[in-house]
Design a protein around this motif. Sequence first.
Motif, PDB file in Angstrom:
ATOM      1  N   THR A   1       0.841  -1.212   0.000  1.00 25.63           N
ATOM      2  CA  THR A   1       0.000   0.000   0.000  1.00 25.63           C
ATOM      3  C   THR A   1       0.869   1.252   0.000  1.00 25.63           C
ATOM      4  O   THR A   1       0.632   2.198  -0.764  1.00 25.63           O
ATOM      5  CB  THR A   1      -0.926   0.014   1.219  1.00 25.63           C
ATOM      6  N   LEU A   2       1.895   1.242   0.837  1.00 19.18           N
ATOM      7  CA  LEU A   2       2.767   2.414   0.931  1.00 19.18           C
ATOM      8  C   LEU A   2       3.551   2.607  -0.364  1.00 19.18           C
ATOM      9  O   LEU A   2       3.660   3.731  -0.876  1.00 19.18           O
ATOM     10  CB  LEU A   2       3.725   2.268   2.112  1.00 19.18           C
ATOM     11  N   GLU A   3       4.078   1.529  -0.919  1.00 17.47           N
ATOM     12  CA  GLU A   3       4.856   1.644  -2.157  1.00 17.47           C
ATOM     13  C   GLU A   3       3.998   2.192  -3.295  1.00 17.47           C
ATOM     14  O   GLU A   3       4.410   3.119  -4.017  1.00 17.47           O
ATOM     15  CB  GLU A   3       5.430   0.285  -2.556  1.00 17.47           C
ATOM     16  N   SER A   4       2.810   1.631  -3.461  1.00 13.79           N
ATOM     17  CA  SER A   4       1.930   2.100  -4.534  1.00 13.79           C
ATOM     18  C   SER A   4       1.527   3.559  -4.329  1.00 13.79           C
ATOM     19  O   SER A   4       1.474   4.344  -5.289  1.00 13.79           O
ATOM     20  CB  SER A   4       0.675   1.224  -4.601  1.00 13.79           C
ATOM     21  N   THR A   5       1.252   3.900  -3.084  1.00 17.30           N
ATOM     22  CA  THR A   5       0.836   5.276  -2.779  1.00 17.30           C
ATOM     23  C   THR A   5       1.953   6.267  -3.074  1.00 17.30           C
ATOM     24  O   THR A   5       1.720   7.327  -3.674  1.00 17.30           O
ATOM     25  CB  THR A   5       0.410   5.381  -1.307  1.00 17.30           C
ATOM     26  N   LEU A   6       3.162   5.955  -2.669  1.00 15.15           N
ATOM     27  CA  LEU A   6       4.288   6.858  -2.921  1.00 15.15           C
ATOM     28  C   LEU A   6       4.545   7.011  -4.423  1.00 15.15           C
ATOM     29  O   LEU A   6       4.770   8.124  -4.924  1.00 15.15           O
ATOM     30  CB  LEU A   6       5.537   6.360  -2.209  1.00 15.15           C
ATOM     31  N   LYS A   7       4.507   5.918  -5.160  1.00 10.76           N
ATOM     32  CA  LYS A   7       4.727   5.984  -6.606  1.00 10.76           C
ATOM     33  C   LYS A   7       3.620   6.771  -7.304  1.00 10.76           C
ATOM     34  O   LYS A   7       3.842   7.384  -8.363  1.00 10.76           O
ATOM     35  CB  LYS A   7       4.810   4.569  -7.187  1.00 10.76           C
ATOM     36  N   TYR A   8       2.440   6.770  -6.712  1.00 11.17           N
ATOM     37  CA  TYR A   8       1.282   7.465  -7.282  1.00 11.17           C
ATOM     38  C   TYR A   8       1.461   8.992  -7.248  1.00 11.17           C
ATOM     39  O   TYR A   8       0.745   9.716  -7.941  1.00 11.17           O
ATOM     40  CB  TYR A   8       0.030   7.045  -6.516  1.00 11.17           C
ATOM     41  N   HIS A   9       2.411   9.461  -6.450  1.00 11.68           N
ATOM     42  CA  HIS A   9       2.658  10.903  -6.326  1.00 11.68           C
ATOM     43  C   HIS A   9       3.785  11.385  -7.241  1.00 11.68           C
ATOM     44  O   HIS A   9       4.166  12.559  -7.192  1.00 11.68           O
ATOM     45  CB  HIS A   9       3.007  11.249  -4.879  1.00 11.68           C
ATOM     46  N   VAL A  10       4.295  10.486  -8.077  1.00 10.18           N
ATOM     47  CA  VAL A  10       5.451  10.818  -8.918  1.00 10.18           C
ATOM     48  C   VAL A  10       5.110  10.627 -10.391  1.00 10.18           C
ATOM     49  O   VAL A  10       4.521   9.624 -10.784  1.00 10.18           O
ATOM     50  CB  VAL A  10       6.666   9.936  -8.549  1.00 10.18           C
ATOM     51  N   VAL A  11       5.506  11.615 -11.192  1.00  4.28           N
ATOM     52  CA  VAL A  11       5.436  11.504 -12.650  1.00  4.28           C
ATOM     53  C   VAL A  11       6.868  11.478 -13.155  1.00  4.28           C
ATOM     54  O   VAL A  11       7.685  12.320 -12.773  1.00  4.28           O
ATOM     55  CB  VAL A  11       4.674  12.695 -13.260  1.00  4.28           C
ATOM     56  N   THR A  12       7.183  10.504 -13.987  1.00  3.29           N
ATOM     57  CA  THR A  12       8.551  10.382 -14.505  1.00  3.29           C
ATOM     58  C   THR A  12       8.659  10.956 -15.914  1.00  3.29           C
ATOM     59  O   THR A  12       7.680  11.015 -16.656  1.00  3.29           O
ATOM     60  CB  THR A  12       9.006   8.911 -14.527  1.00  3.29           C
ATOM     61  N   GLY A  13       9.888  11.401 -16.235  1.00  2.00           N
ATOM     62  CA  GLY A  13      10.162  11.865 -17.585  1.00  2.00           C
ATOM     63  C   GLY A  13       9.567  13.206 -17.948  1.00  2.00           C
ATOM     64  O   GLY A  13       9.486  13.545 -19.143  1.00  2.00           O
ATOM     65  N   ALA A  14       9.153  13.990 -16.947  1.00  2.00           N
ATOM     66  CA  ALA A  14       8.543  15.286 -17.256  1.00  2.00           C
ATOM     67  C   ALA A  14       8.716  16.249 -16.087  1.00  2.00           C
ATOM     68  O   ALA A  14       8.522  15.864 -14.929  1.00  2.00           O
ATOM     69  CB  ALA A  14       7.065  15.134 -17.583  1.00  2.00           C
ATOM     70  N   ASN A  15       9.085  17.474 -16.407  1.00  2.00           N
ATOM     71  CA  ASN A  15       9.175  18.546 -15.411  1.00  2.00           C
ATOM     72  C   ASN A  15       7.937  19.419 -15.601  1.00  2.00           C
ATOM     73  O   ASN A  15       7.953  20.420 -16.319  1.00  2.00           O
ATOM     74  CB  ASN A  15      10.457  19.358 -15.627  1.00  2.00           C
ATOM     75  N   VAL A  16       6.830  19.024 -14.974  1.00  3.67           N
ATOM     76  CA  VAL A  16       5.531  19.664 -15.213  1.00  3.67           C
ATOM     77  C   VAL A  16       5.359  20.841 -14.260  1.00  3.67           C
ATOM     78  O   VAL A  16       5.171  20.662 -13.052  1.00  3.67           O
ATOM     79  CB  VAL A  16       4.385  18.658 -15.034  1.00  3.67           C
TER      80      VAL A  16
END
Length: 326
Positions: free
Chosen positions: A249-264
Amino acid sequence: MKTQMYFKALLFLFLTVSIASCGDDDDPIIPVAGNSITDIASRNSDFTILVSALGRAGLAATLDGQGPYTVFAPTNAAFSAFLEDNGYDNVNQVPVAALKEVLLNHVVSGAVTSSQLSTGYVKTLAKGGASSTNTLSMFVNTASGVVLNGGLDNGGATVTTADLLADNGVIHVVNGVIGLPTVVNHALANPDFSILVQALTRGDQPDFVGILSGTASSPFTVFAPKNSAFVSLLTELGLASLADVPQATLESTLKYHVVTGANVLAADLTNNQSVTTFEGGSFTIGLTGGAKITDFNGRVSNIVATDVQASNGVVHVLDKVLLPNL
């Protein structure tokens, strides 16, 4: 009438003697030396490496110009440690382009004295590799003295002497060369991300620090929940502490807050925009009534601060933790 003429003659004689005396006996008037930031640094024996670095990077003339600027100036000892840590014998071995950005990371537009500094983010004049338009952010912490980007242990520094006033700004002496911060450096520097850091570094999690410090999947856009967001999440989930959150749950949640390959950046966000995350799921941006995010579960988080620029990405601050499809 004779009395008046006599008085005028005496007065003329007195003034003539006084002027002659000043010209003969007093030291000649010396023009005041320049007092720009570059001038002050050049006269200070503890800034010799800084002055050499400014010359090599072509910035001496900039800091001799109109400004105003605020410069956090590393001492010789700070520069010597920086050179040693990075495998350089002297400042002339540092590539000019890299040296210029490091130096600009010590410069802020405007003259900001120590009494005007407050805890929060300021923009330096440096650019990292993630954005060609958004200059790097610096976190200033005034809770105990003035600590920049988390201090020496986090690639930052502490102000040791404040308020050397120049004609075109102000110098604050610092005890370290301030490196170009990564997303991780920004998380570590801000005390309001302490629970986020605990989550990222929990022993059963992937090497998030290594991932978010690197460039393999960069640039990163991180939507970072502040401490109160994590406290609210634990209450919402009925858990006593972060340690009670299941590993997956923690791993999925943390990854859900990150976008890769883009400086948005905030200006790149559009209403009803769907954003695909590092976790694989997506969330939706809303701009009506302020920027916000609706997660997979229909929960809404406000974006309360934007565009905290790092060398390998950008951070936006959230007031609620986002939850993916668990």
